[in-house]
Design an enzyme around this catalytic site. Structure first.
Site, PDB file in Angstrom:
ATOM      1  N   CYS A   1     -11.154   2.360  -0.560  1.00  0.00           N
ATOM      2  CA  CYS A   1      -9.740   2.668  -0.272  1.00  0.00           C
ATOM      3  C   CYS A   1      -9.424   1.946   1.023  1.00  0.00           C
ATOM      4  O   CYS A   1     -10.213   1.987   1.982  1.00  0.00           O
ATOM      5  CB  CYS A   1      -9.545   4.181  -0.100  1.00  0.00           C
TER       6      CYS A   1
ATOM      7  N   ASP B   1       0.874  -1.177   0.000  1.00  0.00           N
ATOM      8  CA  ASP B   1       0.000   0.000   0.000  1.00  0.00           C
ATOM      9  C   ASP B   1       0.909   1.224   0.000  1.00  0.00           C
ATOM     10  O   ASP B   1       2.127   1.095   0.170  1.00  0.00           O
ATOM     11  CB  ASP B   1      -0.899  -0.017   1.258  1.00  0.00           C
ATOM     12  N   SER B   2       0.304   2.406  -0.142  1.00  0.00           N
ATOM     13  CA  SER B   2       1.096   3.626  -0.052  1.00  0.00           C
ATOM     14  C   SER B   2       1.517   3.901   1.393  1.00  0.00           C
ATOM     15  O   SER B   2       2.501   4.576   1.646  1.00  0.00           O
ATOM     16  CB  SER B   2       0.268   4.809  -0.571  1.00  0.00           C
TER      17      SER B   2
ATOM     18  N   HIS C   1      -7.512   2.524   3.373  1.00  0.00           N
ATOM     19  CA  HIS C   1      -7.379   3.349   4.581  1.00  0.00           C
ATOM     20  C   HIS C   1      -8.734   3.538   5.293  1.00  0.00           C
ATOM     21  O   HIS C   1      -8.770   3.759   6.505  1.00  0.00           O
ATOM     22  CB  HIS C   1      -6.860   4.753   4.229  1.00  0.00           C
TER      23      HIS C   1
ATOM     24  N   GLU D   1      -3.428   9.316   7.674  1.00  0.00           N
ATOM     25  CA  GLU D   1      -1.981   9.124   7.863  1.00  0.00           C
ATOM     26  C   GLU D   1      -1.459  10.031   8.986  1.00  0.00           C
ATOM     27  O   GLU D   1      -0.590   9.642   9.756  1.00  0.00           O
ATOM     28  CB  GLU D   1      -1.219   9.418   6.564  1.00  0.00           C
TER      29      GLU D   1
ATOM     30  N   CYS E   1      -4.082  -2.001  -1.958  1.00  0.00           N
ATOM     31  CA  CYS E   1      -4.229  -0.607  -2.370  1.00  0.00           C
ATOM     32  C   CYS E   1      -5.174  -0.578  -3.575  1.00  0.00           C
ATOM     33  O   CYS E   1      -4.851  -1.096  -4.640  1.00  0.00           O
ATOM     34  CB  CYS E   1      -2.856  -0.057  -2.752  1.00  0.00           C
TER      35      CYS E   1
HETATM   36  N1  DGL Z   1      -4.886   2.867   0.521  1.00  0.00           N
HETATM   37  C1  DGL Z   1      -4.743   3.020  -0.896  1.00  0.00           C
HETATM   38  C2  DGL Z   1      -6.019   2.740  -1.612  1.00  0.00           C
HETATM   39  O1  DGL Z   1      -6.694   1.802  -1.216  1.00  0.00           O
HETATM   40  C3  DGL Z   1      -3.959   4.249  -1.321  1.00  0.00           C
HETATM   41  C4  DGL Z   1      -4.496   5.552  -0.891  1.00  0.00           C
HETATM   42  C5  DGL Z   1      -3.590   6.710  -1.298  1.00  0.00           C
HETATM   43  O2  DGL Z   1      -2.390   6.614  -1.122  1.00  0.00           O
HETATM   44  O3  DGL Z   1      -4.133   7.707  -1.801  1.00  0.00           O
HETATM   45  O4  DGL Z   1      -6.365   3.335  -2.586  1.00  0.00           O
END
Ligand code: DGL
Length: 261
Positions: free
Chosen positions: A179, A9-10, A181, A147, A72
């Protein structure tokens, strides 16, 4: 056979996927890569996201993982073809997992700007459920706030309501976390949404998908979360990432600094 899973993931979004996998399958050896140098991905152009996907999968390949879990959605929506072509091992994504989990007709999807613009959720959900009506909502502010740990207080509530209102006005019956997150905000969503709106976390479907393929659930379900068998790697600020692991997952393992470019 090396049976480790490669997740990426990021940033911390993949924790929601890692938790689901560990809770369902016990202590599966895994490598978790967070591209902390480039978080967030969701504001980036498709070409850049595709390049990132290629770099990430090449690194995971070098770690000799036996499967790649795309934790991600942004890379899942824009670069699944690259990941599948270059991984050399099976690749599991969140979007197809989510499409199999939805059960209502009017479906809202919260996602990063890049994922929402790609229309990947609508395409996948409609492929599984032809009568579905899908409303995709871009949420640019969520990832930076999550974050940074800005998840309590009035600001995040106002931001969330602004993203939820169009979905509520459209009469959605369930909302997909598009997403990885966003499940970290579940208590907030539960507070803001009517009880009858179902929340769908694709990570749960992805963890289930591993049942048949890897038979890694032989230790039994509900083993609880332990990070003993997870190797964490980041592209920037390993100490900051250790603090985030402690905050969200309750342990402080060693975090390695690696380079992708
Ligand atoms: N958590 C990731 C996703 O599901 C990346 C979110 C991001 O870095 O913008 O898209």
């Amino acid at each position: 056979m090396n049976s480790s899973l490669g997740l990426f993931d990021s940033g911390i979004g993949g924790f929601t996927v890692l938790s689901s996998v560990l809770q369902r399958h016990g202590n599966v050896p895994s490598v978790y890569l967070a591209d902390t140098k480039r978080v967030p991905y969701g504001d980036r152009k498709p070409g850049e996201i595709r390049l990132i996907a290629s770099q990430v999968v090449s690194w995971l390949r070098d770690q000799q993982v036996s499967a790649v879990l795309v934790a991600c959605n942004t890379t899942n929506s824009l670069a699944l073809d690259i990941l599948e072509k270059e991984a050399g091992v099976p690749v599991f994504g969140l979007i197809s997992s989510a499409a199999e989990m939805v059960s209502e007709k009017r479906i809202g999807v919260l996602a990063t700007p890049a994922t929402a613009a790609s229309g990947a959720y609508r395409t996948q959900i409609e492929a599984f459920k032809s009568n579905a009506v899908v409303f995709e909502q871009s949420c640019p502010k969520f990832v930076p706030m999550i974050e940074a740990g800005d998840i309590f207080g009035e600001e995040i509530q106002m931001v969330a309501m602004n993203y939820l209102r169009p979905l509520l006005d459209a009469g959605v019956e369930e909302i997909v976390f598009g997403c990885s997150h966003y499940p970290l905000l579940t208590p907030l969503f539960k507070k803001l949404l009517p009880e009858d709106i179902r929340l769908v976390d694709p990570a749960i479907g992805l963890a289930k998908k591993l049942d048949s393929v890897f038979r890694i659930n032989s230790q039994g379900f509900d083993k609880g979360l332990s990070l003993d068998s997870t190797r964490f790697c980041v592209t920037e600020d390993p100490l900051g990432f250790t603090a985030k692991i402690l905050k969200w997952l309750g342990e402080s393992p060693k975090v390695e600094l690696i380079s992708l470019q």
